[in-house]
Design a protein around this motif. Structure first.
Motif, short mmCIF file in Angstrom:
data_model
loop_
_atom_site.label_atom_id
_atom_site.label_comp_id
_atom_site.label_asym_id
_atom_site.label_seq_id
_atom_site.Cartn_x
_atom_site.Cartn_y
_atom_site.Cartn_z
N CYS A 184 3.22 7.79 4.43
CA CYS A 184 3.44 9.23 4.35
C CYS A 184 3.49 9.88 5.71
CB CYS A 184 2.32 9.88 3.56
SG CYS A 184 1.90 8.96 2.12
N HIS A 200 2.66 4.06 -9.07
CA HIS A 200 3.52 3.25 -8.20
C HIS A 200 2.75 2.30 -7.29
CE1 HIS A 200 3.52 5.56 -4.22
NE2 HIS A 200 2.82 6.35 -5.01
N THR A 239 -0.79 12.59 -5.61
CA THR A 239 -0.95 13.87 -4.90
C THR A 239 -1.20 15.02 -5.87
OG1 THR A 239 0.46 13.09 -3.11
CG2 THR A 239 0.24 15.47 -3.33
N HIS A 250 -6.91 10.59 2.46
CA HIS A 250 -5.46 10.75 2.48
C HIS A 250 -5.14 12.24 2.70
CE1 HIS A 250 -1.32 10.82 0.82
NE2 HIS A 250 -1.30 9.55 1.17
N ALA A 280 -3.31 14.03 1.05
CA ALA A 280 -3.31 14.73 -0.24
C ALA A 280 -4.65 15.45 -0.44
CB ALA A 280 -3.04 13.75 -1.38
N ALA A 330 0.84 -1.20 0.00
CA ALA A 330 0.00 0.00 0.00
C ALA A 330 0.88 1.25 0.00
CB ALA A 330 -0.93 0.00 1.20
N GLN A 332 -5.55 3.80 -4.08
CA GLN A 332 -5.35 2.45 -3.51
C GLN A 332 -6.21 1.41 -4.21
OE1 GLN A 332 -3.23 1.25 -1.23
NE2 GLN A 332 -2.30 3.22 -0.80
N1 PLP Z 1 -4.33 8.83 -2.03
C1 PLP Z 1 -4.18 7.65 -1.40
C2 PLP Z 1 -5.37 6.90 -0.93
C3 PLP Z 1 -2.89 7.12 -1.20
O1 PLP Z 1 -2.72 5.98 -0.57
C4 PLP Z 1 -1.77 7.88 -1.68
C5 PLP Z 1 -0.39 7.39 -1.47
O2 PLP Z 1 -0.09 6.68 -0.53
C6 PLP Z 1 -2.00 9.09 -2.35
C7 PLP Z 1 -3.30 9.53 -2.50
C8 PLP Z 1 -0.86 9.92 -2.86
O3 PLP Z 1 -0.31 9.36 -4.02
P1 PLP Z 1 1.22 9.67 -4.45
O4 PLP Z 1 2.08 8.94 -3.50
O5 PLP Z 1 1.32 9.11 -5.84
O6 PLP Z 1 1.40 11.12 -4.42
#
Ligand code: PLP
Length: 394
Positions: free
Chosen positions: A324, A201, A71, A99, A101, A8, A179
């Motif tokens: 994160c 990723h 993000t 998240h 983000a 995850a 996810q």
């Molecule tokens: N949203 C969720 C549910 C996530 O799990 C993540 C990353 O862990 C993100 C957004 C952010 O994605 P990124 O790591 O590509 O910026």
């Protein structure tokens, strides 16, 4: 080699994606905006990546905006819609388990006069459709919800939630599918969303590459100014290799999902049963409506960060709530929203399987994880009864 149970957080880049990317980083390195041969070859590769990404989500190619990851896709969605709709209203609705983000982007918008409504969730992390319905007023321009949660794996009852939002006019719907994308069938038309974010990723594509699905006709204010790339929606020379790697990885994830998801659910259940057999260990998130490879637990009397460190020492890579927020001493906002008290919200362990996880690895994890937690607890009892080590060797 350690057993990697943190899919995850991120996944390894799969060989097929890497091989598709390599020529675009070497001989076909052109800028897709250049008119010469190398530029045209890069443009053709980018166009094809857009078509394949769109097809995997059942979207049209012009509805895909390539970004630098989940993000950025989320930032573009939320800020883009909020600012474009400011004349109509300033109310933006989300849930407490999103998240950062999403949550931090909305908190940022709050500073500019937007009103942010954060909906509570139940013990499993699900939003109540009635509460969502009641939160939407004629000033609401956007609802942003996640399809599946990164920390506890819970899948939202999205079809019900979206039906309730659609009963109101003029509300854009953004879904964070970062996810969910590797494991759930995503059809943007069936889901009836206006915007949807993914990150490569999480499904064995390259890091730093993502996409925003933007339904044709949805008005959004671009957030990065510069050139005319991505139909003016995201300026900057495109990450051609990244887009190609993502398209290949996504296509393969979609094709293999039917085999991978049930296999992971079976392995996850085996691990879950072994871990929950320990006393005072509780599953977090929904027991059934959860991502197939996702196991998250609270092992009471054990600190989550210490569990993760001890598992690392025995060769198992996993995490507390979310990658994160590692390093932060704050309790998980997700577990707090699920109603766990602060000390328990610090104590969670997340074990997430992926396509490359093997049965042998899970058999080993089934032995090591309960043993490690039991050893930690036994050691804690000894320390508590003899904090200065006076009895040791006595
Ligand atoms: N949203 C969720 C549910 C996530 O799990 C993540 C990353 O862990 C993100 C957004 C952010 O994605 P990124 O790591 O590509 O910026």
């Amino acid at each position: 080699m350690s057993i990697y149970l943190d899919h995850a957080a991120t996944t390894p880049l799969r060989r097929e994606a890497l091989e598709a990317m390599l020529p675009l980083l070497t001989e076909d390195f052109g800028n897709p905006s250049s008119v010469h041969g190398p530029g045209r070859r890069a443009r053709a590769a980018l166009d094809e990546a857009r078509e394949r990404t769109a097809a995997a989500l059942k979207a049209e190619p012009r509805e895909i905006v390539f970004t630098s990851g989940g993000t950025e896709a989320i930032n573009l969605a939320l800020k883009g819609i909020a600012w474009a709709g400011k004349a109509k209203g300033n109310r933006l609705v989300t849930s407490a388990v999103e998240h950062h983000a999403v949550l931090h982007t909305l908190r940022h918008l709050e500073k500019f006069g937007f009103e942010i409504v954060v909906l509570p969730v139940d013990r499993y992390g699900r939003v109540d459709p009635d509460q969502l319905d009641a939160a939407i007023t004629d000033k609401t321009t956007l609802v942003s919800l996640m399809l599946a949660n990164n920390e506890v794996g819970t899948i939202q009852p999205m079809a019900d939630l979206i039906r309730r939002i659609r009963a109101h006019r003029g509300v854009a719907i953004h879904v964070d599918a970062v996810q969910a994308a590797p494991y759930m069938a995503i059809d943007v038309r069936d889901l009836d969303v206006d915007l949807l974010s993914i990150a490569a990723h999480k499904f064995e594509g390259p890091k730093g590459t993502g996409a925003l699905y933007l339904r044709h006709g949805t008005i959004l204010l671009p957030q990065i100014q510069g050139g005319t790339q991505e139909r003016y929606r995201r300026a900057g020379t495109e990450n051609v290799a990244g887009a190609v790697g993502m398209a290949v990885a996504l296509e393969l994830a979609v094709a293999e999902r039917g085999d991978v998801a049930p296999r992971l659910a079976k392995l996850r259940d085996r691990l879950r049963d072994a871990v929950l057999a320990l006393p005072n260990v509780e599953l977090t998130g929904h027991p059934r409506k959860r991502l197939p490879g996702h196991l998250s637990v609270i092992a009471r009397e054990s600190d989550g960060a210490a569990v993760v460190m001890n598992l690392d020492l025995v060769g198992i890579a996993c995490s507390t709530g979310s990658a994160c927020t590692t390093g932060s001493t704050d309790p998980s906002h997700v577990l707090t929203a699920l109603g766990y008290p602060e000390e328990e919200a610090r104590g969670s362990t997340r074990l997430t399987l992926g396509r490359t996880t093997t049965e042998t690895e899970i058999e080993r994890a089934v032995e090591l994880i309960p043993q490690t937690i039991a050893n930690m607890r036994a050691a804690a009892v000894v320390v508590a009864s003899d904090p200065l080590g006076e009895q040791v060797g006595a």
